[in-house]
Scaffold this active site. Sequence first.
Site, PDB file in Angstrom:
ATOM      1  N   ASP A  40      53.171  43.419  28.773  1.00 51.82           N
ATOM      2  CA  ASP A  40      52.933  45.118  28.873  1.00 51.82           C
ATOM      3  C   ASP A  40      54.444  45.582  28.695  1.00 51.82           C
ATOM      4  OD1 ASP A  40      50.845  45.067  28.410  1.00 51.82           O
ATOM      5  OD2 ASP A  40      49.792  45.756  30.399  1.00 51.82           O
ATOM      6  N   ASP A  72      42.854  38.073  28.065  1.00 53.95           N
ATOM      7  CA  ASP A  72      43.736  39.181  29.178  1.00 53.95           C
ATOM      8  C   ASP A  72      43.345  39.296  30.346  1.00 53.95           C
ATOM      9  OD1 ASP A  72      45.950  41.040  29.495  1.00 53.95           O
ATOM     10  OD2 ASP A  72      44.542  43.079  28.464  1.00 53.95           O
ATOM     11  N   GLU A 126      45.481  37.077  35.251  1.00 53.29           N
ATOM     12  CA  GLU A 126      46.129  36.554  36.246  1.00 53.29           C
ATOM     13  C   GLU A 126      45.560  36.379  37.209  1.00 53.29           C
ATOM     14  OE1 GLU A 126      47.240  39.895  34.422  1.00 53.29           O
ATOM     15  OE2 GLU A 126      48.292  38.541  33.029  1.00 53.29           O
TER      16      GLU A 126
HETATM   17  C1  NOJ Z   1      46.631  45.128  29.081  1.00 51.14           C
HETATM   18  C2  NOJ Z   1      47.413  44.131  28.417  1.00 51.14           C
HETATM   19  O1  NOJ Z   1      48.398  43.424  28.761  1.00 51.14           O
HETATM   20  C3  NOJ Z   1      47.551  45.428  26.562  1.00 51.14           C
HETATM   21  O2  NOJ Z   1      47.994  44.398  25.388  1.00 51.14           O
HETATM   22  C4  NOJ Z   1      46.196  45.573  26.177  1.00 51.14           C
HETATM   23  O3  NOJ Z   1      45.623  46.051  25.658  1.00 51.14           O
HETATM   24  C5  NOJ Z   1      45.205  46.494  27.550  1.00 51.14           C
HETATM   25  N1  NOJ Z   1      45.008  45.260  29.085  1.00 51.14           N
HETATM   26  C6  NOJ Z   1      43.609  46.545  27.169  1.00 51.14           C
HETATM   27  O4  NOJ Z   1      42.742  45.208  27.249  1.00 51.14           O
END
Ligand code: NOJ
Length: 971
Positions: free
Chosen positions: A606, A530, A533
């Site tokens: 998200d 995660d 970017e």
């Molecule tokens: C951002 C991610 O997009 C999300 O899915 C994750 O739960 C949070 N970071 C925490 O790791």
Amino acid sequence: MRPPAVFFLLGALLPASQILAFKSNDFKTCAQSGFCRRGRALSARALAADLSWRSPYSIDPSSVLLAPDQASFTASVKSALYPEVNFGLDLRLHEDGVVRVRMDEIGGLRKRYDEAANWALVAPPRISRDISWKVGKNAVRAVYGEKKNIEVIVEFEPVRVVLLRDGVEQIVLNDGGLLHMEHFRTKDDAEPVAIPEGEAQTTLQLNNRAWFEGEEQDAWWEESWSTWTDSKPKGPESLSLDVTFPNHLHVYGIPQHATNLSLPTTTGPDAGYTDPYRLYNSDVFEYLPSSPVSLYGSVPLMHAHNAKSTVAIFNAVGSDTWIDIGRTETGTKTHWISESGILDVFLLPGPTPADIIAQYTRLTGTAPLPAHWALGYHQCRWNYVSSDDVRSVQKRLDNEDMPVDAFWLDIEYSEGHKYFIWDKKNFPDPVEMIKDVEALERRMVVIVDPHFKRDSSYPVYKAASELDALVKPKSGSGEYEGWCWPGSSSWVDFFNPASWDMWVSFFKTKSVDGQWSWIESTENVGIWNDMNEPSVFNGPEISMPRDNVHYGGWEHRDVHNINGMLFANQTYNALMQRSDPPKRPFVLTRSFYAGSQRFGAMWTGDNVGTWEHMAIGIKMVLANGLGGFGFGGSDVGGFFGNPDPEMVVRWYAVGAFSPFFRAHAHIDAKRREPYLLDEPYKSILRDMLRLRYAMLPVWYTAFKEMSTTGIPILRPQYVVFPEDAEGFAIDDQFYVGSSGLLVKPVTTRGATSASVYLSDPQIYYDYFTSHAYPAPAKKVTHGRTVTVPAALHEIPLLIQGGSIVPTRERPRRSSALMRHDPFTLRVALSTEGSATGGVYLDDGEGYGYTNGEFVWREFGAETKKGGWGKGGELKIWSKDRATQGGSNDVAVYNPANVFAKSVSGVRVERMIVLGVGSRPALVSVNGGSTVEWEWQEGIGSGATTEGKAGVLVIRDPAVGITSDWQITVVF
Ligand code: NOJ
């Protein structure tokens, strides 16, 4: 995501509706980005000048040099604005018709970044030698292709590159004269000279630069935005290129954006958006469900489509890129503005969507076949808070007979967000917990982010720091420090090859040579990458400063969009080396670039628990599939918010028909595991989960096809029916692989029915009720819309006549437990009374399939001797798929391979034949024994009025899934 401190502080002060909003101030608009401003101003000047506009770039005819391999030529290019600067152009033709055009500054003050294609491409493509070249005074022409119907023309003055097929222009570079490679210069270079007001541009004024470059040195040497200043030590180096599709009105691709599949325009009077589409991998909080704003990943590939032709361009650039799209009466004009890098553009000649996908994945690779468990249901949230929490979620799903394959752990498993290091207070027994999950051959997936807590007692940070493998600040030495989940953090520089071995050693489950390894894990754990970017909470645009320095001295600006891919790529590589023989790794990445499909799955980040987000997620997954990256899905339920039960149910239907099916929720969202819902919702969710599992043979076969030809798992209307213009803008329904299943998930509240568009004059059947929607009685050239039931417990799911769909319908707790389950075949007869289908099977975990250890069957059905009339016959058969096709062919295929033997006892327990118009007299197997059957009266597949289809159910014909057989139905 935003830093939690800000989030929680705001949370205390503001009502939820105000917290949940896209923070447009966190990201630049084109007008706030120096090079984009310059690029758009250039196109505005061209528009104003209209016919008098002329590109200053030209080829020196005497420099044209055909290479001895006959596949390419080189030439020098000059800009009339800067006659002292040299550019080199080279054009190369690939065997499959793809044309690669490169241009770079030669002998300049510095070197432009030229490695984007090296990261994106799999191997040097095969070049074509079968080309007829003509080097003329004004242009070079190359005619090639199997039918000698493709032509590339490179005109000299001004430079203009045209790809034609059958004499029709398909793609033109620099048609609008917007090509501009800002060469490297020193700060003392002369200012552009202004044209006196009112004076028109003439050829003589070509040395006067202001008409082209503008009057100001806009953001050449430094750029400030919000609280940040970008030092821009290399000065201006942007690249502008216009790409015209003179005869194509629809363009698709350039993922990732939350927008329609057929991309709305960004210029002209009816522009859908005012800003260009942007490709700059970003962690966008609460992204809008319709916007050209850049999201987590970037694939600079654009398809252009009309009823006769699909072509595409792949622009191998890794820096921030903005793309304007405008329409003409007959076609589409696009303008690509990148911050840095060479020009390295591939023109893909098509002519069909499937050809484009094959050409693109020949360049950047196809997705590997994933582990079979990865196609099951994934249960995630931020966070399962302890090992016992994980165990209890598993138990409750089991108690409710809800199948699941993977349990996920988000960042709170780790001590102080030091990834790999378990928080022993809540996870005292990590390996036992993982093994409890693995007991039913389920898997755990654990998050590992690319930022390391700057704490010298953290072995992972320490190792990277000692190796000098962390990204550097603009000074070029030391370690860049930014803020992320653990607080003060540094980022691994995966461009540095030294980091690769380190990464491999971290993922070993036994320590090697005293190096730190993740011994508290197992060889089966999947990894979630995660924030790659990369997301930096206190950085410009929630990312790294562009003047940070990577391996090789490249600035972050040069490689930003590639950065996230390398992280997932190296994780994939590390997981592959955990065991011998290797098992197929599972890596989920948020950020991606062209070629990321080779390293795992992606999700759409998200999203928000709203109907709009549910709908846009489907389009985003479709767009990603066109970019070669078909293994995707959105957070089921929506990441932010607390969706009501109706929305949750509809979202599970979306998930059950996504290649990647994972429920996930934000740390502040209420618990919403499927067993927590009241009836009837809970039972509906159970049915949807079971439907997903029943259809795993369809999904796995579609993944197999994608891994061989690149063709996406979810196929939009225009890909399946490229000639039907009515389908070009449809992006809320899709076909699953080549199974013939057509689904239109409901994404609105309170729906009881849905309209589904059918392109082809073919009968379709409702998957659940066997209601038939026959082909139109008269021959028509256009499609039709049918209304199908879509109450909450119903999913609009049709089977196209002519398909045979394999399923496994015994409810199990995980996919591995289905390994020896029997099959059901749904034979949906076409209007002509025939059908075809197939199924691919292998051990689902290892690489034996690359040595021919698999089963790939082809099924067929045909009505003979007058169909349903007395004495008529219907034959249904299974045979080995004769040709394996595709890019990962095995040299020798033996139908009696080890895997095939291991499933030789697996049988087809039922056949459901749809569209059987009269009662059969007899059903026999292999010309011998008769079997039990039942016929439910209804219309035949050739009927012309809607109604319940006649259904023949053949019970336990006792035929093996691996063997050849033939069933004969006599009427
Ligand atoms: C951002 C991610 O997009 C999300 O899915 C994750 O739960 C949070 N970071 C925490 O790791």
